[in-house]
Scaffold this active site. Structure first.
Site, PDB file in Angstrom:
ATOM      1  CE  LYS A 204      -3.290   2.221   3.087  1.00 24.47           C
ATOM      2  NZ  LYS A 204      -4.070   2.069   4.316  1.00 24.47           N
ATOM      3  CD  GLU A 210       9.974  -5.783   6.783  1.00 29.05           C
ATOM      4  OE1 GLU A 210       9.581  -4.708   6.261  1.00 29.05           O
ATOM      5  OE2 GLU A 210       9.920  -6.006   8.000  1.00 29.05           O
ATOM      6  N   GLY A 265      -4.281  -2.222   5.729  1.00 29.21           N
ATOM      7  CA  GLY A 265      -3.579  -3.374   5.162  1.00 29.21           C
ATOM      8  C   GLY A 265      -4.208  -4.697   5.565  1.00 29.21           C
ATOM      9  NE  ARG A 266      -5.383  -3.872  11.789  1.00 28.11           N
ATOM     10  CZ  ARG A 266      -4.764  -2.695  11.762  1.00 28.11           C
ATOM     11  NH1 ARG A 266      -3.700  -2.525  11.001  1.00 28.11           N
ATOM     12  NH2 ARG A 266      -5.207  -1.685  12.489  1.00 28.11           N
ATOM     13  CD  GLU A 351      -0.712  -4.123  11.922  1.00 33.73           C
ATOM     14  OE1 GLU A 351      -1.474  -4.098  10.935  1.00 33.73           O
ATOM     15  OE2 GLU A 351       0.521  -4.212  11.800  1.00 33.73           O
ATOM     16  CG  HIS A 382      -0.528 -35.846  18.180  1.00 30.79           C
ATOM     17  ND1 HIS A 382      -0.663 -37.087  18.749  1.00 30.79           N
ATOM     18  CD2 HIS A 382      -1.563 -35.712  17.306  1.00 30.79           C
ATOM     19  CE1 HIS A 382      -1.710 -37.694  18.221  1.00 30.79           C
ATOM     20  NE2 HIS A 382      -2.286 -36.878  17.348  1.00 30.79           N
ATOM     21  CE  LYS A 510       6.674  -0.465   9.735  1.00 31.27           C
ATOM     22  NZ  LYS A 510       5.569   0.023   8.935  1.00 31.27           N
TER      23      LYS A 510
HETATM   24  O1  F6P Z   1       4.129  -2.387   9.664  1.00 32.15           O
HETATM   25  C1  F6P Z   1       2.792  -2.704   9.703  1.00 32.15           C
HETATM   26  C2  F6P Z   1       2.130  -2.540   8.360  1.00 32.15           C
HETATM   27  O2  F6P Z   1       1.961  -1.202   8.081  1.00 32.15           O
HETATM   28  C3  F6P Z   1       0.819  -3.299   8.284  1.00 32.15           C
HETATM   29  O3  F6P Z   1      -0.220  -2.604   8.856  1.00 32.15           O
HETATM   30  C4  F6P Z   1       0.700  -3.527   6.819  1.00 32.15           C
HETATM   31  O4  F6P Z   1      -0.232  -4.539   6.522  1.00 32.15           O
HETATM   32  C5  F6P Z   1       2.118  -3.917   6.478  1.00 32.15           C
HETATM   33  O5  F6P Z   1       2.922  -3.100   7.309  1.00 32.15           O
HETATM   34  C6  F6P Z   1       2.510  -3.737   5.030  1.00 32.15           C
HETATM   35  O6  F6P Z   1       2.364  -2.427   4.602  1.00 32.15           O
HETATM   36  P1  F6P Z   1       2.453  -2.045   3.058  1.00 32.15           P
HETATM   37  O7  F6P Z   1       1.324  -2.727   2.349  1.00 32.15           O
HETATM   38  O8  F6P Z   1       2.337  -0.549   3.010  1.00 32.15           O
HETATM   39  O9  F6P Z   1       3.771  -2.522   2.538  1.00 32.15           O
END
Ligand code: F6P
Length: 551
Positions: A204, A210, A265-266, A351, A382, A510
């Site tokens: 987004k 990452e 995002g979630r 979150e 188990h 971050k």
């Molecule tokens: O760091 C948390 C977060 O902002 C989440 O809320 C989100 O789903 C994820 O990182 C990924 O964000 P993006 O879609 O902006 O890469």
């Protein structure tokens, strides 16, 4: 946004504390014995799902108190505000309109709905072209594999849906890379070929460390295979609200599908963030997934509180956490293809509701989101079920159970169902000391040994659980299930007084990580950090020089 009254200030709070105190010594089995209608009256159906919450440590009076609590907290007003597009995400001054992503019409949000419909048309187009082998890589060969690069909401939802709907998949294989650990990308790419691989950069913000690191490495992988810079666009799509950053990366607007700031995002798997799912299972099945969620939305928006499944689940969460003292919540899907459901729900619930201040910034002096965890049944039986049955902590459980299987192996599936029902029953009935002793005597033990071992076999029982079942794990049922938990999370947030749509708590880590990366890259001195961090950095530096000497 008007200030709302907090949970422990609501008039029904004291009444519920009283019920909880009385029920702590009660037995769920006795509640069944005293109420012949209990199994039936503590069951709800909605959008193809069935929720049986009769094995919760709750009676009709407590349930009535919880419904009063919901009324006093203004949950139904909240539901209207959610669907009406009010800025419930008050800290970021935005609405939370994920329900619009699966709606069949705009309903007061025409402008936004037009954008949603446009994005859906583009998703359908991309999914169709890829499925038909019309989109080709730099050698002219058709794309066979799609790799979704994203993290958090840009990974967990699409990954879960693609796995859960495996029986519906088409010819393109979809893979997921999330971790900044390069091993994740490397392991995923090892069996793939650059000429036939398409990457979807799902972010987004298009700023997530990452995702950017993995995307850069993916780009290098394509170039190293012999593709020219100009070929790269055949191998990259982006889903983002940050077109500028995507363009800087080299993905032009025609290859970008939109995201909007009014979708968290979630809560985004229903948007173009779910493109990999649509590619994996085909557009028709993805539409059924959206329709299943829309059916749950309609139920949530229109049903009275007493019959409202997400609201009831939210009230049970509050009941177990704030009145009975549970600090965690296990979700156990008895379906291997749902094994990632706990991962998805961890982000959704923790979150959203893992917060210590109210929407207005007032500190909360009661527990909020419990720690959610779980695994696919029967694996946990188990492993950690020992703690569920005999441990000292209260662990309420949601069992999720598709009643039929796509595998065609009905007899083996019967074993899975039997295990699920057995676990839920065993948690409730337990085994008394006397029963344990009798069992041991039956097994041929002498009286002394039976008395010695009986406390180890005895199980307290009375451990609350619910069963959420569906006739089959279809795309529609999966959509309804995820929407159910989304709305439950919203209801719990209303009751706790929380804004579930922001996530400020992820920021600090971050920022510090960026500082430490500068230190590790020798562009900033280590001084000024705390002593432990400085020691760990020194250890890392020493390990690097060891590697350098070894090379
Ligand atoms: O760091 C948390 C977060 O902002 C989440 O809320 C989100 O789903 C994820 O990182 C990924 O964000 P993006 O879609 O902006 O890469």
């Amino acid at each position: 946004m008007a200030s709302r009254v907090l949970l422990n200030e609501l008039p029904a709070h004291g009444e519920l504390q009283g019920h909880a105190a009385a029920l702590r010594g009660a037995s769920i089995s006795d509640l069944f014995a005293a109420d012949r209608q209990r199994a039936e009256d503590f069951t709800l159906t909605a959008a193809g799902l069935r929720l049986d919450y009769s094995r919760q440590l709750l009676h009709r009076d407590a349930r009535a108190g919880l419904l009063r609590l919901a009324g006093q907290a203004g949950v139904e007003d909240g539901i209207r505000a959610l669907f009406g597009g009010e800025h419930l995400n008050n800290t970021e001054d935005r609405p939370a309109l994920h329900t619009l992503l699966r709606a069949a019409s705009g309903d007061g949000q025409q402008e936004r709905f037009r954008e949603v419909a446009g994005a859906r048309a583009r998703m359908r187009d991309w999914a169709g072209r890829l499925q038909r082998g019309e989109h080709r890589g730099y050698t002219g060969a058709a794309i066979t594999d799609v790799v979704n690069i994203g993290i958090g909401g840009s990974d967990l939802g699409p990954r879960l849906v693609t796995e859960a709907l495996r029986p519906y998949r088409g010819t393109i294989a979809c893979h997921y890379v999330a971790n900044v650990d390069p091993a994740d990308l490397q392991d995923t790419l090892r069996p793939l070929h650059p000429a036939t691989t398409l990457f979807i950069v799902c972010s987004k913000s298009f700023r997530t460390e990452e995702t950017l690191a993995n995307s850069l490495s993916a780009r290098r992988w394509i170039l190293d295979a012999g593709a020219a810079d100009a070929d790269l666009e055949r191998h990259f799509l982006a889903i983002t609200s940050n077109l500028e950053a995507a363009a800087q990366f080299g993905i032009r607007a025609q290859h970008c599908l939109p995201m909007w700031d009014w979708v968290g995002g979630r809560y985004s798997v229903w948007s173009a963030i779910g493109l990999s799912c649509a590619i994996a299972v085909g557009w028709a099945h993805f539409e059924q997934f959206l329709a299943g969620a829309a059916a749950m939305d309609a139920h949530f928006r229109d049903s009275p509180a007493a019959h409202n499944m997400p609201l009831l689940l939210g009230l049970l969460e509050i009941w177990n956490c704030n009145y009975l003292g549970a600090s965690n919540h296990a979700v156990l899907p008895y379906d291997n293809s749902l094994r990632r459901l706990p991962d998805f729900l961890q982000q959704l619930t923790m979150e959203s509701n893992g917060k210590g201040v109210s929407a207005q910034g007032a500190p909360l002096d009661y527990s909020t989101a419990p720690i959610l965890w779980g695994a696919a049944g029967t694996m946990g039986q188990h492993s950690f079920h020992q703690l569920l049955h005999q441990g000292t902590r209260l662990c309420p459980v949601d069992f999720v159970l598709p009643l039929t299987t796509h595998t065609g192996l009905a007899q083996q599936h019967r074993q899975l169902v039997a295990n699920c029902l057995a676990q839920s029953r065993a948690l409730m009935v337990g085994r008394s000391l006397e029963e344990a002793r009798a069992t041991l005597l039956q097994r041929g033990l002498g009286a002394a040994d039976a008395a010695r071992l009986a406390p180890h076999l005895a199980m307290p029982g009375n451990r609350p659980s619910s069963v959420i079942s569906m006739s089959a794990l279809t795309p529609a049922a999966l959509g309804a299930l995820l929407a159910l938990y989304e709305h439950r999370t919203f209801c719990s947030a209303r009751l706790w007084g929380i804004n579930p749509f922001d996530q400020w708590g992820v920021e600090l880590g971050k920022e510090i990580s960026a500082q430490i990366l500068e230190v590790l890259s020798a562009t900033r001195p280590a001084q000024g950090l705390d002593p432990t961090t400085e020691h760990l950095i020194a250890a890392w530096q020493e390990a690097q020089s060891g590697i350098d000497q070894g090379q």
